[in-house]
Write a protein that holds these residues in place. Sequence first.
Motif, mmCIF file in Angstrom:
data_model
loop_
_atom_site.group_PDB
_atom_site.id
_atom_site.type_symbol
_atom_site.label_atom_id
_atom_site.label_comp_id
_atom_site.label_asym_id
_atom_site.label_seq_id
_atom_site.Cartn_x
_atom_site.Cartn_y
_atom_site.Cartn_z
ATOM 1 N N ASP A 1 -2.981 -3.159 -2.492
ATOM 2 C CA ASP A 1 -3.665 -1.993 -3.042
ATOM 3 C C ASP A 1 -3.694 -2.087 -4.571
ATOM 4 O O ASP A 1 -2.735 -2.527 -5.197
ATOM 5 N N GLU B 1 0.865 -1.192 0.000
ATOM 6 C CA GLU B 1 0.000 0.000 0.000
ATOM 7 C C GLU B 1 0.894 1.233 0.000
ATOM 8 O O GLU B 1 1.832 1.313 0.786
ATOM 9 N N ASP B 2 0.640 2.188 -0.918
ATOM 10 C CA ASP B 2 1.518 3.354 -1.011
ATOM 11 C C ASP B 2 1.055 4.528 -0.156
ATOM 12 O O ASP B 2 1.793 5.490 0.017
ATOM 13 N N GLU B 3 -0.152 4.475 0.376
ATOM 14 C CA GLU B 3 -0.603 5.568 1.255
ATOM 15 C C GLU B 3 -0.061 5.311 2.660
ATOM 16 O O GLU B 3 -0.487 4.357 3.321
ATOM 17 N N LYS C 1 -12.271 1.156 -0.546
ATOM 18 C CA LYS C 1 -11.873 2.233 0.364
ATOM 19 C C LYS C 1 -12.956 3.317 0.352
ATOM 20 O O LYS C 1 -13.497 3.603 -0.709
ATOM 21 N N MET D 1 -4.166 0.584 -6.776
ATOM 22 C CA MET D 1 -3.450 1.699 -7.398
ATOM 23 C C MET D 1 -2.108 1.905 -6.704
ATOM 24 O O MET D 1 -2.049 2.456 -5.610
HETATM 25 CA CA CA Z 1 -2.736 3.564 -3.700
#
Ligand code: CA
Length: 235
Positions: A53, A9-11, A105, A55
């Motif tokens: 995730d 997950e990039d967040e 989400k 994206m």
């Molecule tokens: Ca993302």
Amino acid sequence: MSARILIVEDEEALCALLEYNLKEQGFDVRLCTNGEDAMNALKDEQPDLIILDWMLPHVSGIEICRQVRARPESRDVPIIMLTARGDEDDRIRGLDTGADDYMLKPFSMTELIARVRAVLRRARPTLAGDIATFGDIILDRETRRVRRADKEIHVGPTEFRLLDCLMQRPGRVYSREQLLDLVWGRDVYVEARTVDVHVGRLRKALNEGFDKDPIRTVRAAGYSLDETYANVSAG
Ligand code: CA
């Protein structure tokens, strides 16, 4: 021992929240913030579940999912996809690519944890809950009790942890060193021979009054649970 979960997950805020909540539930958590790190992490060690995730920068979640499914060593690792998209087509595409479940989400942590447990229960039944079974052997982590074919088996705390460890992955051969790390802990100095002593005690307790020994000694390698035992005793 607990289930290992890889979060991709990039967040950062969501990553931290996931990590905190899953660790609190007793899961062993590893984080990756992009697809390349995730693919490298998967070369090191197979997790028991991936939270992925959709994206992501560089390599998308869907591409990672495809690659995970394409490799023999990770083919069976369950995947829960996270996405902000609500599009039904994307949902179907995610499941088509091999994701086991799907979360839109924003989601509640309670809901996610319930899904994680449900997916693990299907894919890794021995890791999901308080009760592990192997053939006619039942190990209850909450009451610390062991039963074999309805007979109560009395084992010491070390033998209990040893059996719990072997029951996590029946068929897998654990070396004495691995068992020392997993059952006694990395910081404790115990001779490898100690493992043999405790396996001996576990066998004695488990096998009294029974013909078959569910524990297999693998020469020069270590110990495992005999997978054929589970098939036979389960009928
Ligand atoms: Ca993302």
